[in-house]
Design an enzyme around this catalytic site. Structure first.
Site, PDB file in Angstrom:
ATOM      1  N   LYS A 185      -7.419  -5.417   0.340  1.00 38.32           N
ATOM      2  CA  LYS A 185      -7.655  -4.142   1.020  1.00 38.32           C
ATOM      3  C   LYS A 185      -9.006  -3.542   0.618  1.00 38.32           C
ATOM      4  O   LYS A 185      -9.700  -4.077  -0.239  1.00 38.32           O
ATOM      5  CB  LYS A 185      -6.491  -3.182   0.736  1.00 38.32           C
ATOM      6  CG  LYS A 185      -5.123  -3.750   1.200  1.00 38.32           C
ATOM      7  CD  LYS A 185      -4.993  -3.870   2.705  1.00 38.32           C
ATOM      8  CE  LYS A 185      -3.916  -4.821   3.174  1.00 38.32           C
ATOM      9  NZ  LYS A 185      -2.543  -4.393   3.034  1.00 38.32           N
TER      10      LYS A 185
HETATM   11  C1  LIG Z   1      -1.004  -4.719   3.359  1.00 39.97           C
HETATM   12  C2  LIG Z   1      -0.167  -3.929   4.298  1.00 39.97           C
HETATM   13  C3  LIG Z   1       1.025  -3.296   3.900  1.00 39.97           C
HETATM   14  C4  LIG Z   1       1.643  -3.534   2.565  1.00 39.97           C
HETATM   15  O1  LIG Z   1       0.844  -3.194   1.511  1.00 39.97           O
HETATM   16  P1  LIG Z   1       1.278  -3.625   0.033  1.00 39.97           P
HETATM   17  O2  LIG Z   1       0.439  -2.754  -0.838  1.00 39.97           O
HETATM   18  O3  LIG Z   1       0.971  -5.077  -0.117  1.00 39.97           O
HETATM   19  O4  LIG Z   1       2.736  -3.335  -0.111  1.00 39.97           O
HETATM   20  C5  LIG Z   1       1.671  -2.489   4.797  1.00 39.97           C
HETATM   21  N1  LIG Z   1       1.212  -2.306   6.052  1.00 39.97           N
HETATM   22  C6  LIG Z   1       0.096  -2.917   6.493  1.00 39.97           C
HETATM   23  C7  LIG Z   1      -0.374  -2.665   7.884  1.00 39.97           C
HETATM   24  C8  LIG Z   1      -0.613  -3.757   5.637  1.00 39.97           C
HETATM   25  O5  LIG Z   1      -1.722  -4.392   6.073  1.00 39.97           O
END
Ligand SMILES: *Cc1c(COP(=O)(O)O)cnc(C)c1O
Length: 384
Positions: A185
């Site tokens: 991210k």
């Molecule tokens: C990455 C992601 C999540 C989950 O995030 P985590 O921190 O890995 O639990 C949820 N929604 C979307 C759209 C994502 O891309």
């Protein structure tokens, strides 16, 4: 002509400041939830210009807790997008509520407000929009639907740390905004997440639910202010963020705008390079939005492009460029088909995007040479 090393998709940009902070955290002897988490929450609140933040150990946890804190009960329906990561849907299911899918606008790839309206029933209690790839959803339309039907709004901001819509920051429209600091991210803490909430009672509820339902967290129990008894007031979860994670996040957040500027430059280079290829590039960034440039997605339509999506993925891997697929639409997965009877054809835009989309690397870590390599590999895969 090919690269020497594999370009890892979504590789995080880690620098010396966070490495030093992690070491200092480990030397301090306090690894768990403590002063660094408190600082990261305060810094994030400052960045988002909203007072109420709670750090947790994932965005999935932050979605789960937000749905619970919104007061949703089994049988309540939550309308969300058919084009998202499975965690969005799983969090709804874990809370006991029922997910209901709406299709996306094929242009923006975001949930289509008209399709939200079509799926509203007497049991609908919430809308859960996902700001896909970092492009904000149509928040005017979504907030107006929510107001008319008295629905809670929980924003999945996993792609949308820097996103703004008409000058207002993503995550501050709804009752809750949920962020991810997973390794791919825009800000990373290894694993990690953050909830921002519109009111203080909601964030207090989330902080209790995130640590076993205990009325006092460990930092306030074991600090030098002396031992304090805690009481369990809810059956909570083990979703707290550690200081080791926050140590990384504090420095990542300091560089968030610098990294955004770098990704914007890469985005523009890609747009320019792919403009004339027979592929679909991302919709232009309209003046009233700020895109977080989390994913750069192209569509490979075999009829137009002359290569199938999956063959294109293989060609990129062969050229040592890591690529991603965000995402096969939710109804493509067996669990949801079996549990909810969903069919991909019922969400045709999400289905088509899911079958044609490819995400190219757009990490701020990419060198100019890396970007040139991506452009060359894409061009070669398509032109042969
Ligand atoms: C990455 C992601 C999540 C989950 O995030 P985590 O921190 O890995 O639990 C949820 N929604 C979307 C759209 C994502 O891309």
């Amino acid at each position: 002509m090919s690269r020497d090393s594999f370009l890892v998709f979504g590789a995080p940009a880690i620098e010396e400041d966070e490495i030093a902070e992690v070491i200092s955290c480990m030397r301090s002897g306090w690894l768990g939830t403590g002063p660094k988490v408190a600082q990261f929450e305060a810094d994030f609140a400052n960045y988002k210009e909203i007072p109420y933040t709670a750090a947790v150990n994932s965005c999935t946890a932050s979605l789960h807790l937000s749905i619970l804190a919104a007061g949703l009960r089994p049988g309540d329906e939550v309308i969300t997008t058919a084009l998202t990561f499975c965690a969005t849907i799983n969090a709804i299911i874990h809370s006991g509520a029922t997910p209901v899918l709406a299709d996306v606008d094929p242009r923006t790839m975001n949930i289509d407000p008209n399709d939200i309206e079509r799926h509203i029933t007497p049991r609908t209690r919430a809308i859960l929009p996902v700001h896909f790839a970092g492009r904000p959803c149509d928040m005017d339309a979504i907030m107006s639907i929510a107001e008319r039907h008295q629905l809670k709004v929980i924003e999945d901001c996993a792609h949308a740390i820097e996103t703004e819509y008409k000058g207002r920051k993503a995550g501050t429209f709804g009752d809750f905004g949920c962020f991810s600091f997973y390794v791919t991210k825009n800000i990373v803490t290894g694993e990690g997440g953050m909830v921002i909430a519109r009111n203080s009672e909601d964030i207090a509820k989330i902080k209790i639910l995130a640590l076993h339902g205990m009325s006092k967290d460990a930092w306030s129990r074991f600090s030098d202010a002396g031992y304090k008894h805690y009481f369990v007031t809810e059956c909570g979860f083990k979703y707290n963020m550690m200081d080791i994670q926050a140590a990384i996040g504090i420095h990542q957040l300091k560089r968030v705008e610098k990294c955004w500027t770098r990704r914007e430059a890469i985005w523009k280079k890609y747009n320019q390079a792919f403009n004339t290829l027979p592929i679909t590039i991302p919709e232009m960034v309209e003046p009233h939005i700020r895109h977080a440039y989390h994913l750069y997605t192209i569509l490979i339509d075999e009829k137009k492009t002359g290569i199938s999506r999956d063959a294109f993925l293989d060609a990129m891997t062969e050229a040592k460029i890591g690529v991603g697929v965000h995402y096969l639409s939710i109804p493509e997965h067996p669990y949801y088909q079996e549990t909810f009877g969903w069919k991909p054809e019922d969400y045709p835009h999400a289905m088509q995007i899911g079958r044609q989309t490819v995400s190219l690397p757009i990490s701020s870590k990419l060198s100019d040479r890396d970007v040139e390599d991506v452009i060359a590999a894409v061009t070669r895969a398509i032109k042969g």
